[in-house]
Design a protein around this motif. Structure first.
Motif, PDB file in Angstrom:
ATOM      1  N   HIS A 132       0.912  -1.088   0.170  1.00  0.00           N
ATOM      2  CA  HIS A 132       0.021  -0.036   0.041  1.00  0.00           C
ATOM      3  C   HIS A 132       0.794   1.183   0.074  1.00  0.00           C
ATOM      4  CE1 HIS A 132      -3.452   2.754  -0.227  1.00  0.00           C
ATOM      5  NE2 HIS A 132      -2.560   3.273   0.497  1.00  0.00           N
ATOM      6  N   PRO A 133       1.833   1.298   0.944  1.00  0.00           N
ATOM      7  CA  PRO A 133       2.784   2.462   0.940  1.00  0.00           C
ATOM      8  C   PRO A 133       3.305   2.832  -0.476  1.00  0.00           C
ATOM      9  CG  PRO A 133       3.209   1.751   2.739  1.00  0.00           C
ATOM     10  CD  PRO A 133       1.999   0.714   2.153  1.00  0.00           C
ATOM     11  N   ALA A 134       3.548   1.544  -1.118  1.00  0.00           N
ATOM     12  CA  ALA A 134       4.418   1.569  -2.421  1.00  0.00           C
ATOM     13  C   ALA A 134       3.491   2.164  -3.526  1.00  0.00           C
ATOM     14  CB  ALA A 134       4.573   0.077  -2.965  1.00  0.00           C
ATOM     15  N   VAL A 135       2.224   2.167  -3.348  1.00  0.00           N
ATOM     16  CA  VAL A 135       1.559   3.040  -4.358  1.00  0.00           C
ATOM     17  C   VAL A 135       1.519   4.630  -4.219  1.00  0.00           C
ATOM     18  CG1 VAL A 135      -0.423   1.400  -4.439  1.00  0.00           C
ATOM     19  CG2 VAL A 135      -0.660   3.433  -2.890  1.00  0.00           C
ATOM     20  N   TYR A 136       2.095   4.980  -2.970  1.00  0.00           N
ATOM     21  CA  TYR A 136       2.267   6.249  -2.821  1.00  0.00           C
ATOM     22  C   TYR A 136       3.872   6.607  -3.362  1.00  0.00           C
ATOM     23  CZ  TYR A 136      -2.143   6.597  -0.626  1.00  0.00           C
ATOM     24  OH  TYR A 136      -3.453   6.576  -0.574  1.00  0.00           O
ATOM     25  N   ILE A 137       4.633   5.725  -3.185  1.00  0.00           N
ATOM     26  CA  ILE A 137       5.813   5.575  -3.681  1.00  0.00           C
ATOM     27  C   ILE A 137       5.896   6.013  -5.250  1.00  0.00           C
ATOM     28  CG2 ILE A 137       8.379   4.469  -3.959  1.00  0.00           C
ATOM     29  CD1 ILE A 137       7.567   2.855  -1.560  1.00  0.00           C
ATOM     30  N   MET A 138       4.824   5.383  -5.782  1.00  0.00           N
ATOM     31  CA  MET A 138       4.550   5.664  -7.137  1.00  0.00           C
ATOM     32  C   MET A 138       3.854   6.857  -7.642  1.00  0.00           C
ATOM     33  SD  MET A 138       4.054   1.612  -8.397  1.00  0.00           S
ATOM     34  CE  MET A 138       3.010   0.951  -7.187  1.00  0.00           C
ATOM     35  N   ILE A 139       3.474   7.379  -6.536  1.00  0.00           N
ATOM     36  CA  ILE A 139       2.739   8.691  -7.035  1.00  0.00           C
ATOM     37  C   ILE A 139       3.039  10.101  -6.342  1.00  0.00           C
ATOM     38  CG2 ILE A 139       0.747   8.814  -5.238  1.00  0.00           C
ATOM     39  CD1 ILE A 139       0.346   9.273  -8.956  1.00  0.00           C
ATOM     40  N   LEU A 140       3.555   9.896  -5.201  1.00  0.00           N
ATOM     41  CA  LEU A 140       4.148  11.101  -4.527  1.00  0.00           C
ATOM     42  C   LEU A 140       5.320  11.940  -5.489  1.00  0.00           C
ATOM     43  CD1 LEU A 140       4.109  10.314  -0.769  1.00  0.00           C
ATOM     44  CD2 LEU A 140       2.836  12.053  -2.047  1.00  0.00           C
ATOM     45  N   PRO A 141       6.270  11.312  -6.014  1.00  0.00           N
ATOM     46  CA  PRO A 141       7.253  12.030  -6.702  1.00  0.00           C
ATOM     47  C   PRO A 141       6.561  12.525  -8.075  1.00  0.00           C
ATOM     48  CG  PRO A 141       8.163   9.939  -6.216  1.00  0.00           C
ATOM     49  CD  PRO A 141       6.513  10.023  -5.847  1.00  0.00           C
ATOM     50  N   GLY A 142       5.373  12.085  -8.490  1.00  0.00           N
ATOM     51  CA  GLY A 142       4.726  12.475  -9.661  1.00  0.00           C
ATOM     52  C   GLY A 142       3.873  13.810  -9.020  1.00  0.00           C
ATOM     53  N   PHE A 143       3.256  13.887  -7.850  1.00  0.00           N
ATOM     54  CA  PHE A 143       2.705  14.999  -7.398  1.00  0.00           C
ATOM     55  C   PHE A 143       3.691  16.123  -7.309  1.00  0.00           C
ATOM     56  CE2 PHE A 143      -0.582  12.872  -4.357  1.00  0.00           C
ATOM     57  CZ  PHE A 143      -1.344  12.592  -5.462  1.00  0.00           C
ATOM     58  N   GLY A 144       4.860  15.698  -6.938  1.00  0.00           N
ATOM     59  CA  GLY A 144       5.904  16.470  -6.967  1.00  0.00           C
ATOM     60  C   GLY A 144       6.234  17.258  -8.156  1.00  0.00           C
ATOM     61  N   MET A 145       6.111  16.477  -9.239  1.00  0.00           N
ATOM     62  CA  MET A 145       6.698  17.044 -10.601  1.00  0.00           C
ATOM     63  C   MET A 145       5.401  17.948 -10.726  1.00  0.00           C
ATOM     64  SD  MET A 145       7.861  13.646 -12.520  1.00  0.00           S
ATOM     65  CE  MET A 145       9.284  13.065 -12.370  1.00  0.00           C
ATOM     66  N   ILE A 146       4.174  17.698 -10.617  1.00  0.00           N
ATOM     67  CA  ILE A 146       3.062  18.619 -10.858  1.00  0.00           C
ATOM     68  C   ILE A 146       3.377  19.722 -10.100  1.00  0.00           C
ATOM     69  CG2 ILE A 146       0.563  18.701 -10.737  1.00  0.00           C
ATOM     70  CD1 ILE A 146       1.692  16.642 -12.702  1.00  0.00           C
ATOM     71  N   ASN A 147       3.663  19.751  -8.773  1.00  0.00           N
ATOM     72  CA  ASN A 147       4.108  20.973  -8.074  1.00  0.00           C
ATOM     73  C   ASN A 147       5.216  21.989  -8.738  1.00  0.00           C
ATOM     74  OD1 ASN A 147       2.298  20.429  -5.990  1.00  0.00           O
ATOM     75  ND2 ASN A 147       3.837  19.131  -5.014  1.00  0.00           N
ATOM     76  N   GLU A 148       5.801  21.435  -9.490  1.00  0.00           N
ATOM     77  CA  GLU A 148       6.648  22.250 -10.262  1.00  0.00           C
ATOM     78  C   GLU A 148       6.385  22.828 -11.513  1.00  0.00           C
ATOM     79  OE1 GLU A 148       9.926  22.874  -9.151  1.00  0.00           O
ATOM     80  OE2 GLU A 148       9.489  21.567  -7.282  1.00  0.00           O
ATOM     81  N   ILE A 149       5.577  21.901 -12.152  1.00  0.00           N
ATOM     82  CA  ILE A 149       4.908  22.419 -13.726  1.00  0.00           C
ATOM     83  C   ILE A 149       3.878  23.361 -13.493  1.00  0.00           C
ATOM     84  CG2 ILE A 149       4.117  21.306 -15.598  1.00  0.00           C
ATOM     85  CD1 ILE A 149       5.742  18.746 -14.966  1.00  0.00           C
ATOM     86  N   ILE A 150       2.998  22.950 -12.593  1.00  0.00           N
ATOM     87  CA  ILE A 150       1.869  24.205 -12.699  1.00  0.00           C
ATOM     88  C   ILE A 150       2.109  25.611 -12.178  1.00  0.00           C
ATOM     89  CG2 ILE A 150      -0.525  24.549 -11.536  1.00  0.00           C
ATOM     90  CD1 ILE A 150      -1.208  21.595 -11.972  1.00  0.00           C
ATOM     91  N   PRO A 151       2.952  25.824 -11.402  1.00  0.00           N
ATOM     92  CA  PRO A 151       3.203  27.235 -11.103  1.00  0.00           C
ATOM     93  C   PRO A 151       4.203  27.756 -12.259  1.00  0.00           C
ATOM     94  CG  PRO A 151       3.838  25.743  -9.269  1.00  0.00           C
ATOM     95  CD  PRO A 151       3.277  24.752 -10.261  1.00  0.00           C
ATOM     96  N   THR A 152       5.057  26.830 -12.827  1.00  0.00           N
ATOM     97  CA  THR A 152       5.570  27.448 -13.954  1.00  0.00           C
ATOM     98  C   THR A 152       4.822  27.833 -15.025  1.00  0.00           C
ATOM     99  OG1 THR A 152       7.656  26.082 -13.379  1.00  0.00           O
ATOM    100  CG2 THR A 152       7.613  26.968 -15.585  1.00  0.00           C
ATOM    101  N   PHE A 153       3.889  26.914 -15.566  1.00  0.00           N
ATOM    102  CA  PHE A 153       3.122  27.363 -16.770  1.00  0.00           C
ATOM    103  C   PHE A 153       1.818  28.303 -16.179  1.00  0.00           C
ATOM    104  CE2 PHE A 153       5.698  23.839 -18.043  1.00  0.00           C
ATOM    105  CZ  PHE A 153       6.253  24.290 -19.071  1.00  0.00           C
TER     106      PHE A 153
END
Ligand code: HEM
Ligand SMILES: [Cu+2]
Lengths: 556, 211
Positions: A262-283
């Motif tokens: 179960h934690p692994a599903v967050y291992i597989m999505i939290l870095p993705g959240f992190g990327m979105i956190n970078e991209i949405i402000p930039t654009f």
């Protein structure tokens, strides 16, 4: 600029006039530069993703029509498990580690990772593990799915060597990812540049920190479960942990497995959240809405992620009270996740949006991940799950979360940082075509699975009731187009690597973090001098000018 | 501007935002993960033991003559070796490398004794009580007990053995003068590992032998 700095970390390390190919290979394979290792991780992950994709195409080919088509049931049984293992253990998790390797040290202003050699070792554990897992196809692959539940996975029901290889491969991958986690934590804790406090760190770095804690606390538990399983397989009769005949408890394995997975599903999505956190402000040309809340909600998701594992076990007969407890805890996760979704929306609100490919992927992610999240809440409800467990509804949920979630964020991140990693711009037109085909055909492939599941089509089955044929045809055709569309992207990146327009430090103009203040691609050790971070006040208002964002400038 | 290439010397290595070495953070995080591995084994142990029909033998009587007293002594040896490890560090910080080396030798010997006694205990148990493990006569025993016992103490024994090798490497480094007062943090980090192994043993001992 000399020719050397033009190619940054890509340039040869030694100035020998003529270099053999072997020399160049050595420079990459023995490198301790986090950026090169990051690139190797990324390429490796993509290759494994391709293999996993081929297996999924085989699955979908077989399922086009009801009835046996061109493979036998034994062979089919190996496909879902190996497909899932490749995608999870060898594609998504290494890919995030790879991008993290490249970006995190730059974002915190460090010259490299804290333990460069450990970093290299961590990477080199993966190819042999992958070989072990894949080679089981030449030695009868295991047919017990990616979960490896005993007793199906013990020596009586899965005597083949392929099963042992699979177990060892997963243990090795786990070791590799814990090494990376240790490295990330030491790097971020200890090598931040001057003036950068924890709450000045970019949110992608935050996401890697939270993920690393998740890995540290969960992966070893899977390792111990798999070690026990392996002991039981290798010394049947002597070691009894899970086999009910020997007084063992198969449910124990499920507890340990899901305590990781179960934690692994967050291992597989939290870095993705992190990327979105970078991209949405930039654009959106605005700072992220609610920076601190974003960081805390990631931590909250991580903590909650550890107390909900039993929602995968609602049908195993654990006490009803316990199940209801896990149901409520699971539903609680919707709160921090919802906070994140609304913060992203608030960041978009009133921004001057630019719709380049990374932004499209981020928006596509937002829309489609929400579907996956909602079907998750549906599954969290005990009575509903008892109906839907092990049907295609679960397959639909998994794929909305993993493909529309993780894979879309991976694309978002790869497009976003492509100019930084290579020094060249990709082709925007092809990027957009790739995005639209991917987004549309993910839905064509997976949306109907919700319906098949509700109607009772079981998951992992070789054959199905003819009433599902129509939907399965749609799904299979969707998956073929989806797979084919990825070649556009491969072509785009390969072509742009050679012919793309060269870019400067900050090709998106509005990138604010340290990676946009060094050359593209960055040199070895990232910065010519130790950067100094200018702390920013992330207040949020509609009147902020876009160029204010180019603020925090490192000492140059 | 990045006009110059910084290929050889890292321009800003070793920033220490938290004021401790990277190695120390690395070891702490490694220990967190290692503790979770043991937690997995212990959880398996607990689940199998405290299920209604486990029929768990009383470990206190099961281990008989060589058992619990010998293991208690072994626990004592391990704790002593942890104490001597503390001395290694404190002597190093004071610069008494001669003494530090002797304490390190004592630590290593403590570890070796521990592994040795454990080996003796295992041999005895396997030959006398669990002969089926080596192809002897049929299973007349609680195999769950034997499985959890062997996996837990075995995994711990592996840790002690690794620790002995680790300490030996440090010892050689001290002897060659490569490790000393100037880089005592290397010893501190090894000490963290050694104390951790000790701590885990106290847990394992309590669970498997005493309760
Ligand atoms: C073209 C893309 C893909 C297609 C067509 C596809 C197809 C499938 C199908 C049909 C199954 C179900 C097998 C069964 O239960 O009988 C499955 C299982 C699974 N897939 Fe995919 N897949 C794709 C991509 C991915 C990706 C990218 C990931 C991970 C990131 C992924 C993760 C999984 C997982 C975890 C399962 C296991 C479900 C289970 O426990 O049975 N898939 N896939
Ligand atoms: Cu879950």
């Amino acid at each position: 600029m000399g020719t050397h700095s033009k190619y940054g970390y890509l340039s040869p390390l030694t100035d020998k006039a003529s270099k053999s190919a072997l020399h160049y290979v050595k420079e990459w394979f023995y490198t301790t530069d986090a950026k090169r290792i990051g690139v190797m991780y990324t390429l490796f992950g993509l290759m494994m993703g391709f293999l996993g994709g081929v297996l999924s195409i085989l699955i979908r080919l077989e399922l086009v029509q009801a009835g046996p088509d061109f493979m036998n049931a034994e062979f089919y049984a190996t496909l879902p498990g190996m497909h899932a293992s490749l995608m999870i253990f060898f594609f998504i998790i290494p890919l995030f580690t790879g991008v993290g390797n490249f970006i995190v040290p730059v974002q915190v202003g460090a010259p490299d990772m804290a333990f460069p050699k450990l970093n290299l070792v961590g990477f080199w554990l993966l190819p042999p593990a992958a070989l072990m897992a894949i080679s089981s196809y030449f030695l009868t692959a295991p047919g017990f799915g990616w979960t490896g539940y005993p007793p199906l996975s013990n020596s009586i029901y899965s005597p083949q060597l392929g099963a042992d290889l699979w177990i060892m491969a997963v243990i090795i991958v786990g070791t590799s990812s814990t090494m990376a986690a240790v490295n990330f934590l030491a790097t971020v804790f200890n090598m931040r540049c001057k003036n950068m406090t924890f709450f000045q760190m970019p949110l992608f770095t935050w996401s890697v920190v939270v993920t690393s804690f998740l890995i540290l606390a969960s992966t070893p538990v899977l390792t111990s479960a798999l070690l026990m399983l392996q002991l039981e397989r290798t010394f049947p009769g002597a070691f009894q942990f899970f086999a009910p005949e020997g007084g063992g408890d198969p449910i124990l394995y499920q507890h340990l497995f899901w305590f990781y997975s179960h934690p692994a599903v967050y291992i597989m999505i939290l870095p993705g959240f992190g990327m979105i956190n970078e991209i949405i402000p930039t654009f959106s040309r605005k700072p992220i809405f609610g920076y601190a809340v974003m960081a805390w909600s990631m931590a909250a998701i991580a903590v909650l992620g550890f107390v909900v594992w039993a929602h995968h076990m609602f049908t195993t007969g654990i006490a009803l009270k316990v199940r209801v407890g896990f149901m409520f805890l699971t539903m609680l996760i919707a709160v921090p996740t919802g906070i994140k979704i609304f913060s992203w929306l608030a960041t978009l609100w009133g921004g001057s949006l630019k719709f380049d490919t990374p932004m499209l992927y981020s928006l596509g992610f937002l829309a489609m991940f929400t579907i996956g999240g909602l079907s998750g809440v549906v599954l969290a409800s005990v009575p509903v799950d008892i109906e839907l467990h092990d049907t295609y509804y679960v397959v639909a949920h998994i794929h909305y979360v993993l493909v529309a979630g993780s894979v879309m964020t991976i694309f978002a991140g790869l497009y976003y940082w492509f100019p930084k990693m290579t020094g060249r711009m990709y082709n925007e037109m092809l990027g957009k075509v790739h995005f639209w085909l991917t987004a549309i055909f993910i839905n064509v492939t997976f949306f109907g699975m919700h319906y098949m599941g509700v109607k009772g089509m079981p998951r992992r089955y070789f054959d199905y009731d003819p009433q599902f044929e129509m939907l399965n045809v749609v799904s299979s055709v969707g998956s073929f187009v989806l797979f084919a569309a990825q070649f556009i992207w491969v072509f785009n990146f390969l072509w742009s690597l050679k012919y793309g327009k060269e870019v400067g430090k900050n090709p998106w103009k509005d990138g604010t973090h340290l990676e946009w203040h060094t050359t593209s691609p960055p040199q070895h050790h990232n910065f010519p001098e130790p950067p100094v971070w200018t702390p920013i006040v992330r207040h949020h208002g509609p009147h902020r000018e876009a160029d204010e964002l180019t603020e925090p400038v490192p000492a140059e | 501007m990045a006009t110059h290439q910084a290929t050889e010397a890292a321009p800003n290595t070793g920033a220490e935002s938290l004021g401790v070495t990277n190695g120390k953070i690395g070891m702490w995080t490694f220990l967190v993960m290692d503790a979770m591995t043991f937690a997995g084994f212990l959880a398996g142990y607990a689940r199998l033991r405290w299920s209604p029909e486990s029929g768990w033998p009383n470990p206190y009587t099961e281990f008989g003559v060589i058992g619990i007293q010998l293991t208690a002594f072994n626990t004592f040896v391990l704790i002593c070796s942890s104490v001597s490890m503390v001395h290694v560090l404190s002597e190093t910080i004071r610069g008494n490398m001669d003494r530090a080396r002797k304490w390190m030798l004592a630590t290593i010997i403590g570890g070796l004794i521990f592994v040795g006694i454990q080996g003796y205990e295992w041999t005895h148990l396997i030959l006398d009580k669990w002969p089926y493990l080596v192809g002897g006569e049929g299973v007349d025993y609680n195999t769950n007990f034997a499985s959890t016992f062997l996996s837990l103490t075995g995994f711990h024994g592996l840790h002690v053995s690794v620790g002995v090798i680790y300490n030996l490497i440090i010892y050689l480094g001290m002897k060659r003068g490569k490790i000393g007062k100037h880089n005592s943090s290397i010893i501190e980090i090894a000490g963290l590992y050694w104390h951790f192994v000790d701590l885990i043993w106290i847990l394992v001992f309590t669970f498997v032998y005493l309760i």
